[in-house]
Scaffold this motif. Structure first.
Motif, PDB file in Angstrom:
ATOM      1  N   LEU A 246       0.868  -1.035   0.139  1.00  0.00           N
ATOM      2  CA  LEU A 246       0.082  -0.051  -0.108  1.00  0.00           C
ATOM      3  C   LEU A 246       0.820   1.428   0.188  1.00  0.00           C
ATOM      4  O   LEU A 246       0.343   2.408  -0.320  1.00  0.00           O
ATOM      5  CB  LEU A 246      -0.916  -0.072   1.221  1.00  0.00           C
ATOM      6  CG  LEU A 246      -1.875  -1.176   1.275  1.00  0.00           C
ATOM      7  CD1 LEU A 246      -2.761  -1.101   2.469  1.00  0.00           C
ATOM      8  CD2 LEU A 246      -2.975  -1.208  -0.029  1.00  0.00           C
ATOM      9  N   GLY A 247       2.035   1.117   0.168  1.00  0.00           N
ATOM     10  CA  GLY A 247       2.843   2.205   0.262  1.00  0.00           C
ATOM     11  C   GLY A 247       2.687   3.191   1.447  1.00  0.00           C
ATOM     12  O   GLY A 247       3.005   4.530   1.498  1.00  0.00           O
ATOM     13  N   VAL A 248       2.414   2.621   2.745  1.00  0.00           N
ATOM     14  CA  VAL A 248       2.226   3.636   3.699  1.00  0.00           C
ATOM     15  C   VAL A 248       3.146   3.435   4.685  1.00  0.00           C
ATOM     16  O   VAL A 248       3.612   4.409   5.726  1.00  0.00           O
ATOM     17  CB  VAL A 248       0.901   3.168   4.399  1.00  0.00           C
ATOM     18  CG1 VAL A 248      -0.311   3.479   3.368  1.00  0.00           C
ATOM     19  CG2 VAL A 248       0.836   1.467   5.028  1.00  0.00           C
ATOM     20  N   THR A 249       4.236   2.409   4.600  1.00  0.00           N
ATOM     21  CA  THR A 249       5.282   2.155   5.669  1.00  0.00           C
ATOM     22  C   THR A 249       6.329   2.707   5.042  1.00  0.00           C
ATOM     23  O   THR A 249       6.925   2.487   3.876  1.00  0.00           O
ATOM     24  CB  THR A 249       5.565   0.755   5.729  1.00  0.00           C
ATOM     25  OG1 THR A 249       4.399   0.034   6.356  1.00  0.00           O
ATOM     26  CG2 THR A 249       6.642   0.384   6.723  1.00  0.00           C
ATOM     27  N   PRO A 250       6.909   3.802   5.845  1.00  0.00           N
ATOM     28  CA  PRO A 250       8.407   4.399   5.503  1.00  0.00           C
ATOM     29  C   PRO A 250       9.555   3.325   5.569  1.00  0.00           C
ATOM     30  O   PRO A 250       9.405   2.309   6.299  1.00  0.00           O
ATOM     31  CB  PRO A 250       8.377   5.692   6.399  1.00  0.00           C
ATOM     32  CG  PRO A 250       7.737   5.197   7.489  1.00  0.00           C
ATOM     33  CD  PRO A 250       6.604   4.375   7.160  1.00  0.00           C
ATOM     34  N   PRO A 251      10.517   3.885   4.689  1.00  0.00           N
ATOM     35  CA  PRO A 251      10.599   5.080   3.920  1.00  0.00           C
ATOM     36  C   PRO A 251      10.085   4.915   2.444  1.00  0.00           C
ATOM     37  O   PRO A 251      10.149   3.470   1.973  1.00  0.00           O
ATOM     38  CB  PRO A 251      12.252   5.107   3.699  1.00  0.00           C
ATOM     39  CG  PRO A 251      12.738   3.875   3.853  1.00  0.00           C
ATOM     40  CD  PRO A 251      11.821   3.199   4.782  1.00  0.00           C
ATOM     41  N   ILE A 252       9.530   5.777   1.761  1.00  0.00           N
ATOM     42  CA  ILE A 252       9.354   5.456   0.403  1.00  0.00           C
ATOM     43  C   ILE A 252      10.559   6.191  -0.343  1.00  0.00           C
ATOM     44  O   ILE A 252      11.031   7.167  -0.162  1.00  0.00           O
ATOM     45  CB  ILE A 252       8.012   6.602   0.194  1.00  0.00           C
ATOM     46  CG1 ILE A 252       6.871   6.447   1.022  1.00  0.00           C
ATOM     47  CG2 ILE A 252       7.551   6.390  -1.325  1.00  0.00           C
ATOM     48  CD1 ILE A 252       6.447   4.939   0.954  1.00  0.00           C
ATOM     49  N   LEU A 253      10.804   5.295  -1.445  1.00  0.00           N
ATOM     50  CA  LEU A 253      11.866   5.484  -2.235  1.00  0.00           C
ATOM     51  C   LEU A 253      11.580   6.305  -3.464  1.00  0.00           C
ATOM     52  O   LEU A 253      10.510   5.708  -4.269  1.00  0.00           O
ATOM     53  CB  LEU A 253      12.648   4.178  -2.603  1.00  0.00           C
ATOM     54  CG  LEU A 253      13.008   3.534  -1.431  1.00  0.00           C
ATOM     55  CD1 LEU A 253      13.738   2.051  -1.799  1.00  0.00           C
ATOM     56  CD2 LEU A 253      13.844   4.171  -0.423  1.00  0.00           C
ATOM     57  N   LYS A 254      12.159   7.217  -3.645  1.00  0.00           N
ATOM     58  CA  LYS A 254      12.042   8.241  -5.052  1.00  0.00           C
ATOM     59  C   LYS A 254      13.080   7.840  -5.790  1.00  0.00           C
ATOM     60  O   LYS A 254      14.140   8.476  -5.341  1.00  0.00           O
ATOM     61  CB  LYS A 254      11.742   9.647  -4.801  1.00  0.00           C
ATOM     62  CG  LYS A 254      10.283  10.065  -4.205  1.00  0.00           C
ATOM     63  CD  LYS A 254      10.005  11.173  -4.296  1.00  0.00           C
ATOM     64  CE  LYS A 254       8.413  11.623  -3.853  1.00  0.00           C
ATOM     65  NZ  LYS A 254       8.087  13.077  -3.691  1.00  0.00           N
TER      66      LYS A 254
END
Length: 349
Positions: free
Chosen positions: A254-262
């Motif tokens: 879901l993309g809610v757990t950090p870190p998000i990688l850009k």
């Protein structure tokens, strides 16, 4: 430049990083065999062979035959004004130079201690040329096991690069395994076996980087596939070019757990500087990290920017290839079909 030249020399300088760095900075090339002493008096192949056998009595005939001629070439066959290429070890770059001095026996303390007293002066006319600017055939020739060798068939490529008209070769990838492994099997020392293994690895890296370079979205798909194989959920972004984000990856679906990688994926062969790194850094929010992948590598300023910011990770071509190979068995069938690899065994050093 080199319009009248008929030969192209290839030099492999010292595995010792400090000596290699000095050679690049100070403008010289060097080889070993210090135990022979000054090579000047041995001005025929017969004299050089005899001197080599006296200095290295424990060497086999095959080893003597392979080595003495390199010492002879370095001291007596290279000519002032001739071109030379230097593949920089542990780098994806090649230097092109012009021989400017006759053979010298150096009394430099450091060169003597590290067995590199045989020296020639050069002018480096083109530095840090990305390996992908050369054809695969040239790279294989430049990857010779010997310290000094000839690569005359690729002199025109060097001329083209110097004139600004050089282009990457588009030859099909040859089957490296047979002749590389045969070389490893016929060589006698553990060092030669290790060199053979390095040659296989370098060939694989060159082939993959060449396949990915300047492919833009295709490379972005490869990057996303590697991060999926590493356990992330990764999505190629569309319509975000102004922000510089090509792929977004996160550890949970879901993309809610950090870190998000850009992630920004740069498939060009030019080095990436600090301004690009800082621009991507400006897109980060709390709980996000920047990963910048550049096949052309990074400038010193870009590396300094990374060192001063824990949210920035820079990945050059060598590191990305390592990630690709490490995760290869977990990549999608489509990616493995597009970039087929097979396992090759070499003699353990």
């Amino acid at each position: 430049m080199f319009e009248s030249a008929s030969r192209l020399w290839v030099i492999h300088i010292s595995n010792h990083q400090k000596i290699a760095a000095r050679a690049q900075k100070e403008g010289f090339i060097c080889v070993g065999w210090t135990r022979i002493g000054d090579l000047s008096p041995y001005d025929t192949p017969e004299k050089m062979r005899a001197a080599y056998e006296r200095a290295f009595p424990q060497k086999s005939k095959a080893s003597v035959s392979a080595s003495f001629i390199q010492a002879y070439r370095f001291a007596h066959e290279l000519r002032v004004g001739e071109p030379i290429v230097y593949p920089i070890k542990n780098s994806r770059n090649i230097m092109i130079g012009k021989i400017t001095g006759d053979y010298e026996w150096s009394e430099d303390k450091e060169l003597r201690e590290l067995d590199y007293c045989n020296v020639r002066r050069v002018e480096w006319v083109l530095k840090d040329v990305p390996r992908v600017r050369f054809s695969q055939s040239a790279l294989r020739s430049f990857g010779s096991f010997t310290s000094i060798s000839l690569s005359d068939d690729h002199l025109d490529e060097v001329r083209g690069l110097l004139s600004g008209n050089g282009s990457r070769g588009k030859q099909p990838a040859p089957d490296l395994a047979d002749d590389t492994l045969q070389t490893a099997e016929t060589e006698e020392s553990e060092e030669d076996a290790a060199i053979a293994a390095e040659e296989v690895i370098q060939f694989t890296k060159d082939h993959l980087v060449r396949s990915w370079s300047n492919t833009a979205q295709d490379f972005e798909e490869v990057v996303a596939a590697v991060f999926r194989a590493l356990g992330y959920t990764a999505t190629v972004q569309q319509g975000t070019r102004d922000l510089g984000v090509d792929v977004i990856a996160h550890a949970d679906p879901l993309g809610v757990t950090p870190p998000i990688l850009k992630i920004q994926a740069k498939s060009g062969v030019s080095t990436t500087g600090a301004p690009v790194v800082k621009q991507l850094r400006g897109t980060l929010n709390t709980g996000e990290k920047e990963i910048l992948i550049s096949l052309g590598g990074f400038t010193t300023d870009a590396r300094h920017t990374e060192q001063n910011d824990a949210n920035i990770i820079l990945i050059d071509a060598d590191r990305f290839v390592e990630l690709f190979i490490r995760s290869y068995e977990s990549l999608s069938a489509d990616i493995r079909h597009r970039f087929p690899l097979r396992q090759v065994y070499v003699v353990a050093p």
